[in-house]
Design a protein around this motif. Structure first.
Motif, mmCIF file in Angstrom:
data_model
loop_
_atom_site.group_PDB
_atom_site.id
_atom_site.type_symbol
_atom_site.label_atom_id
_atom_site.label_comp_id
_atom_site.label_asym_id
_atom_site.label_seq_id
_atom_site.Cartn_x
_atom_site.Cartn_y
_atom_site.Cartn_z
ATOM 1 N N ASP A 202 0.831 -1.206 0.000
ATOM 2 C CA ASP A 202 0.000 0.000 0.000
ATOM 3 C C ASP A 202 0.866 1.257 0.000
ATOM 4 O O ASP A 202 0.371 2.348 -0.266
ATOM 5 C CB ASP A 202 -0.912 0.025 1.234
ATOM 6 C CG ASP A 202 -2.165 -0.805 1.023
ATOM 7 O OD1 ASP A 202 -2.319 -1.356 -0.076
ATOM 8 O OD2 ASP A 202 -2.983 -0.894 1.953
ATOM 9 N N HIS B 48 2.986 2.099 2.758
ATOM 10 C CA HIS B 48 3.230 2.666 4.091
ATOM 11 C C HIS B 48 4.676 2.473 4.507
ATOM 12 O O HIS B 48 5.284 1.442 4.232
ATOM 13 C CB HIS B 48 2.303 2.004 5.113
ATOM 14 C CG HIS B 48 0.870 2.315 4.902
ATOM 15 N ND1 HIS B 48 0.393 3.602 4.898
ATOM 16 C CD2 HIS B 48 -0.194 1.530 4.658
ATOM 17 C CE1 HIS B 48 -0.914 3.581 4.681
ATOM 18 N NE2 HIS B 48 -1.285 2.340 4.509
ATOM 19 N N VAL C 257 -7.261 -10.466 3.023
ATOM 20 C CA VAL C 257 -6.386 -9.670 3.885
ATOM 21 C C VAL C 257 -6.859 -8.225 3.900
ATOM 22 O O VAL C 257 -6.826 -7.541 2.882
ATOM 23 C CB VAL C 257 -4.932 -9.733 3.392
ATOM 24 C CG1 VAL C 257 -4.033 -8.975 4.345
ATOM 25 C CG2 VAL C 257 -4.478 -11.170 3.288
ATOM 26 N N ASN C 258 -7.320 -7.788 5.064
ATOM 27 C CA ASN C 258 -7.674 -6.380 5.267
ATOM 28 C C ASN C 258 -7.157 -5.979 6.638
ATOM 29 O O ASN C 258 -6.789 -6.828 7.436
ATOM 30 C CB ASN C 258 -9.199 -6.195 5.206
ATOM 31 C CG ASN C 258 -9.749 -6.481 3.836
ATOM 32 O OD1 ASN C 258 -9.372 -5.863 2.862
ATOM 33 N ND2 ASN C 258 -10.639 -7.460 3.748
ATOM 34 N N TYR C 259 -7.131 -4.671 6.900
ATOM 35 C CA TYR C 259 -6.722 -4.228 8.227
ATOM 36 C C TYR C 259 -7.930 -4.346 9.146
ATOM 37 O O TYR C 259 -8.905 -3.619 8.981
ATOM 38 C CB TYR C 259 -6.223 -2.792 8.175
ATOM 39 C CG TYR C 259 -5.127 -2.583 7.152
ATOM 40 C CD1 TYR C 259 -3.915 -3.258 7.278
ATOM 41 C CD2 TYR C 259 -5.304 -1.749 6.067
ATOM 42 C CE1 TYR C 259 -2.911 -3.098 6.346
ATOM 43 C CE2 TYR C 259 -4.300 -1.584 5.127
ATOM 44 C CZ TYR C 259 -3.108 -2.254 5.264
ATOM 45 O OH TYR C 259 -2.129 -2.096 4.338
ATOM 46 N N PRO C 260 -7.865 -5.265 10.126
ATOM 47 C CA PRO C 260 -9.065 -5.583 10.900
ATOM 48 C C PRO C 260 -9.571 -4.449 11.782
ATOM 49 O O PRO C 260 -10.739 -4.426 12.132
ATOM 50 C CB PRO C 260 -8.633 -6.783 11.747
ATOM 51 C CG PRO C 260 -7.150 -6.728 11.787
ATOM 52 C CD PRO C 260 -6.714 -6.084 10.506
ATOM 53 N N HIS C 261 -8.682 -3.504 12.154
ATOM 54 C CA HIS C 261 -9.099 -2.464 13.093
ATOM 55 C C HIS C 261 -9.541 -1.205 12.379
ATOM 56 O O HIS C 261 -9.873 -0.226 13.018
ATOM 57 C CB HIS C 261 -7.959 -2.148 14.051
ATOM 58 C CG HIS C 261 -6.753 -1.594 13.355
ATOM 59 N ND1 HIS C 261 -6.153 -2.250 12.299
ATOM 60 C CD2 HIS C 261 -6.041 -0.469 13.553
ATOM 61 C CE1 HIS C 261 -5.128 -1.533 11.883
ATOM 62 N NE2 HIS C 261 -5.027 -0.448 12.623
ATOM 63 N N TRP C 262 -9.519 -1.210 11.041
ATOM 64 C CA TRP C 262 -9.949 -0.050 10.274
ATOM 65 C C TRP C 262 -11.288 -0.339 9.605
ATOM 66 O O TRP C 262 -11.571 -1.476 9.223
ATOM 67 C CB TRP C 262 -8.914 0.291 9.205
ATOM 68 C CG TRP C 262 -7.729 1.030 9.745
ATOM 69 C CD1 TRP C 262 -7.568 1.514 11.002
ATOM 70 C CD2 TRP C 262 -6.532 1.355 9.029
ATOM 71 N NE1 TRP C 262 -6.343 2.135 11.116
ATOM 72 C CE2 TRP C 262 -5.700 2.058 9.931
ATOM 73 C CE3 TRP C 262 -6.097 1.140 7.724
ATOM 74 C CZ2 TRP C 262 -4.443 2.529 9.557
ATOM 75 C CZ3 TRP C 262 -4.847 1.621 7.355
ATOM 76 C CH2 TRP C 262 -4.037 2.309 8.276
ATOM 77 N N SER D 72 -6.357 3.431 2.592
ATOM 78 C CA SER D 72 -4.981 3.147 3.019
ATOM 79 C C SER D 72 -3.897 3.536 2.004
ATOM 80 O O SER D 72 -2.961 4.257 2.361
ATOM 81 C CB SER D 72 -4.870 1.673 3.409
ATOM 82 O OG SER D 72 -3.543 1.280 3.495
#
Lengths: 268, 317
Positions: free
Chosen positions: A170, A172, B79-84, B92
């Motif tokens: 991404d 970062h 796959v993802n950012y679990p807390h977003w 992102s």
């Protein structure tokens, strides 16, 4: 069917067994010495807050609390600062001797604190660390850092490596990924680890007592030295006991959900 | 435009030489452990190749830092950012680039709409269904606005119907965005339906590449024919030559006299209602025949099968 009628009684009995000493401590803290020694009361007949007032007004007592909290906070801070990068390395990289090192960290926990009393005492005395909060905090780190690495590694390894890769793809930076993505994902694990570091340091007595003198006496030591010419000050001692339980209870309350997850991971 | 030049994944493997034009879908078809994921990871820049180069628009990617490569990737696992939230997840790559809030919001909404996630922008990934989670992963990849999108068996964990829907959506997205997609799969039907270009891979490297229909009609080897056939290809040895016979070219009846007759010892039959797969042994080889309709055959039964000579594929190896 009989067992289901019996179950509440067994459970109730067990809770009573657990809670009775705590209740008794509280009830003693709310009574005067004459009442404690003189009469048997289940509910204090004349409750008083004088014992608590004594603790909050007498510098020996509140300094004790302040000393304890200082080295506990220091210890937790140092442990986390050291253990987070270490656990990340163990979780994400393969390097020479990584497994052996990880196991060796754990074996540190097998030695009782008493073993290290003498070396710590001599070393700290010679470099002027004796009787400082940092002395106790560092000594406790010997036990809390391995524990923290062990717990954190479990939480970190439960985050798939693909998340790390995804963040890089991404675009970062590593710092952003680590502090804004990775650590928030395992915030439950961080809570659990803080809890265990805190609790170890808060209840450990032997090292804390040996490595401190008159300046930084921890609360547990103050409590054991309250025998005065007029005898034992039961009420004040009980009040101090109540106050000692509170920080632990607070921390448990904040991390209770993560604690369950930690147990599920088998690392706690 | 993505180009692979003499790209070798492991020692001793054959090199990939491939060109993927913009707005095209290149499907990589291979069995498990044939190196599909390894190829994806090398194109994405996560791993280095043993030899060869990956070029995007003529630029050798070995010189580009991973964070700046114009390549996005969608994994098989969601796959993802679990807390977003969904919106934060999509944002992102934009955030990494330092896009301003207003532009970011506009982009996120446009992308969410294109993948059908607009009603869920405030949700967390765990509150989405599997299909939606993968849509989110695709949305995030699209938000990067990369020239190349690598998808490693993206729909394999989804149910059949949903897979078809997402596949159709994907083709539309690719055409609309002028990106070049590399898509791996182990399903020949998917490969034939989806690809503008098809690459057949095995553990030792690429087997054959080209137009999907051409590959189906003229496989270069038995291994290639086997990959494109579901279930696998049958082998028939005759006068020292090994022929490949597709399961759908085997029949129980002989419509004309030119057909070759073979005897099969039936072992098992499986049916999905419209088709019946008959498994058995012919001349000591494991065979499978695909027959239309519902057929009842007994295990242990000897049946005569017919194959037209024109359907025999004489292939090397």
């Amino acid at each position: 069917m009989r067992s289901s009628r019996l179950a509440p009684w067994i459970l109730g009995g067990y809770c009573l067994y657990l809670l009775l000493p705590l209740y008794w401590l509280l009830s003693m803290a709310l009574r005067r010495n004459e009442d404690i020694v003189g009469r048997f009361e289940i509910v204090p007949a004349a409750p008083t807050l004088a014992n608590f007032a004594e603790i909050f007004s007498n510098p020996v007592w509140y300094q004790g609390f302040a000393n304890s909290l200082t080295y506990v906070a220091l210890n937790t801070l140092i442990s986390m600062a050291v253990a987070i990068p270490a656990a990340y390395a163990f979780s994400r990289y393969r390097f020479l001797g990584d497994r052996q090192l990880f196991f060796w960290l754990l074996t540190n926990r097998m030695a009782p604190p008493a073993v290290f009393l003498l070396p710590f005492f001599q070393l700290y005395s010679s470099i002027g660390l004796f009787d400082t909060p940092l002395a106790v905090a560092l000594a406790h780190c010997l036990f809390t850092v391995p524990l923290a690495v062990w717990i954190l590694e479990g939480f970190m390894s439960s985050v798939p490596r693909t998340v790390d890769e995804m963040a890089r793809l991404d675009g970062h930076r590593f710092g952003f990924f680590f502090f804004r993505i990775f650590l928030p994902i395992i915030r439950g694990g961080l809570g659990v680890t803080v809890f265990f570091c805190f609790m170890f340091s808060w209840v450990e007595l032997l090292l804390a007592r040996t490595l401190t003198g008159s300046e930084t006496k921890p609360i547990a030591v103050v409590m054991t030295r309250t025998v005065s010419a007029s005898g034992l000050d039961w009420g004040v001692l009980a009040a101090a006991g109540v106050l000692t339980v509170i920080p632990g209870a607070l921390v448990v309350w904040f991390v209770r959900r993560s604690l369950v997850r930690g147990f599920a991971l088998g690392r706690v | 435009m993505l180009q692979l030049e003499g790209l070798v994944l492991g020692t001793g493997a054959k090199p990939f030489d491939l060109q993927c034009p913009p707005a095209s879908l290149t499907v990589v078809l291979g069995r498990n452990l044939s190196g599909k994921s390894a190829l994806c990871r090398v194109i994405a820049g996560l791993d280095s190749p043993a030899a060869g180069r990956v070029l995007v628009d003529g630029l050798d990617q070995a010189e580009v830092p991973l964070r700046q490569r114009p390549v996005a990737m969608v994994y098989q696992a969601f796959v993802n950012y679990p807390h977003w939230t969904v919106a934060q997840n999509i944002a992102s790559p934009l955030r990494a680039r330092g896009t301003d809030q207003q532009t970011m919001r506009r982009h996120v909404e446009a992308i969410a709409e294109s993948v059908g996630l607009q009603p869920f922008l405030g949700r967390l990934p765990e509150q989405l269904s599997g299909g939606q989670q993968q849509r989110l992963a695709i949305a995030r990849a699209l938000a990067k606005d990369a020239r190349v999108l690598v998808m490693d068996e993206p729909f394999v964990n989804l149910d059949y119907k949903l897979r078809e829907t997402l596949r159709e959506e994907l083709v539309e997205l690719v055409r609309a965005r002028n990106i070049c997609v590399v898509y791996t799969t182990s399903d020949p039907a998917e490969a034939l339906a989806l690809g503008d270009q098809l690459v057949l891979v095995a553990a030792q490297g690429p087997l054959q590449a080209g137009d999907p229909m051409h590959l189906y009609r003229a496989p270069a080897s038995i291994a290639a024919a086997d990959l494109l056939s579901e279930p696998g290809i049958n082998r028939l040895e005759d006068a020292g030559v090994v022929y490949a016979v597709r399961p759908e070219h085997v029949d129980l009846e002989a419509p004309d006299a030119e057909n070759r007759a073979l005897t099969m010892t039936v072992q098992d039959t499986q049916t999905n209602g419209s088709q019946t797969y008959v498994y058995g042994v012919v001349q000591g080889q494991e065979w499978v025949a695909r027959l239309e309709g519902l057929r009842q055959l007994q295990a242990g039964e000897h049946r005569t099968l017919y194959v037209r000579d024109a359907d025999l594929l004489a292939l090397p190896g």
